[in-house]
Structure formats: C-alpha cells, structure tokens
Design an enzyme around this catalytic site. Structure first.
Site, short mmCIF file in Angstrom:
data_model
loop_
_atom_site.label_atom_id
_atom_site.label_comp_id
_atom_site.label_asym_id
_atom_site.label_seq_id
_atom_site.Cartn_x
_atom_site.Cartn_y
_atom_site.Cartn_z
N LYS A 1 0.42 4.55 6.86
CA LYS A 1 -0.09 5.39 5.77
C LYS A 1 0.53 6.79 5.91
O LYS A 1 1.23 7.09 6.86
CB LYS A 1 -1.62 5.52 5.82
N SER B 1 0.80 -1.23 0.00
CA SER B 1 0.00 0.00 0.00
C SER B 1 0.83 1.28 0.00
O SER B 1 0.31 2.35 -0.31
CB SER B 1 -0.95 0.03 1.20
#
Length: 200
Positions: A97, A54
């Site tokens: 993230k 990701s």
C-alpha cells in the site's frame, strides 16, 4: 564448432588432480556466491510480485517488484512511499500500500477527501494526490483517527477496491518490510519508484 585446420582431441583425458582442482574451484564459486546472495536477499533487497488490483493504476496484478529492505534502518518511512508490510491480522501475509498518514498525525476522511492534521497544519489540509491518482478518483469512507508513535496510515491507490487502514487500522512501523524500489517486470514497465512531494 571447430574451425578448419584446428586440432581437437576427441576424448581428452583429465588427471585426478585436475578434476579435484576443478571441483574445488566450483565449490569456491558457489560458496562465495551464496555468501553474497543470501545476505542481499534477506537483509538488503527482496523480490515480491503484486497480487490483486488494490494499487491500480500504478501497480498491476503479477508485476514483479524489488523491495529496499535496508533503507528504513537509516531513515523513517515517508508519506507517499509504496511499502510492503505484514498484514496486522495475519503476520504471515504481506500487503502493499501507500503511506498516507505519519506517526502523530490525525487523518480524517470525509466527503471523499483525505485531510491531514499535523504540527504544520493544526487546522488540517487536504492531501493533494493528483500526481499518482487519476482524475475523478474518490476516497470513500468516514474515518477520523489520530496515529500513535510508530503508526502509519496506509491506503491502496485503487480506493474503491482496497483493503487498507480504513478497514484494519494503522500499521506499526516494525511490521513494514521495506519500500518499493524497482519494478522489474513486465519489461515494458521497468521503472524506479520515487516518493511524491506533498509540501507537508
């Protein structure tokens, strides 16, 4: 290996007091080491490794990271920080993230672009992510959210393959563990992470 002419004792004998003194020194070294390592490990920095794609191309699967856990006790998370946080739907899981939206801001994603609305830009401004996203990367989704106090909007750099705030919503500040500080592995990618400047 002993050198020629050097005297060595094949079976040296140690007294009980010498053995006791040696063991006591070992115990002291272990105790002092634990007293230093445990607080550092749990309150200052903590190792993590990346699982998944990701955050590609900036972080790859199985890279080893050191997370700064103490910094956010003295200053607020910044836009662009790569952070480790507890997954909102399962606090035993950790995600990594990048912070895109800050508390009180409005984040709007449309036409593959991220727009930020805040006090400086009440009419909105397109977020320039060219310093860390490859050319041609688009941010899919149709999002329009205003963040509450202590809420952060986070996204993975691999926008087409990331479970992030576009799916699970904002992340409370209390669930952010820390900021990614150093990449320690692999050796050819060892580096320290810097927060991008957006001018917002």
């Amino acid at each position: 290996m002993p050198m020629l002419g050097e005297k060595i004792e094949k079976n040296p004998k140690f007294s009980f007091s010498e053995v006791k003194s040696f063991l006591w020194e070992v115990v002291k070294v272990v105790v002092i080491s634990l007293a230093i390592v445990i607080p550092v490990r749990h309150y200052l920095i903590q190792p993590f490794y990346v699982k998944g794609a990701s955050m590609e191309p900036n972080l790859y699967d199985h890279e080893y990271l050191v997370i700064n856990e103490i910094g956010y006790r003295f200053y607020e998370p910044q836009r662009g920080d790569i952070v480790v946080f507890r997954y909102p739907y399962d606090l035993s899981e950790y995600f990594i993230k990048r912070i895109i939206g800050l508390p009180g801001e409005r984040v709007k994603i449309e036409n593959d672009q991220v727009n930020i609305y805040n006090a400086k830009y009440p009419d909105g401004v397109q977020l320039d992510e060219s310093s860390y996203l490859p050319a041609g990367i688009v941010t899919s989704g149709n999002i329009d959210v205003t963040l509450g106090q202590e809420e952060y909007f986070v996204m993975g750099d691999n926008r087409t393959s990331s479970l992030d705030s576009r799916s699970f919503g904002s992340v409370p500040g209390k669930d952010i563990v820390g900021r990614t500080w150093i990449r320690g592995w692999p050796l050819n990618r060892i580096s320290a992470f810097k927060t991008p400047s957006y001018g917002l």
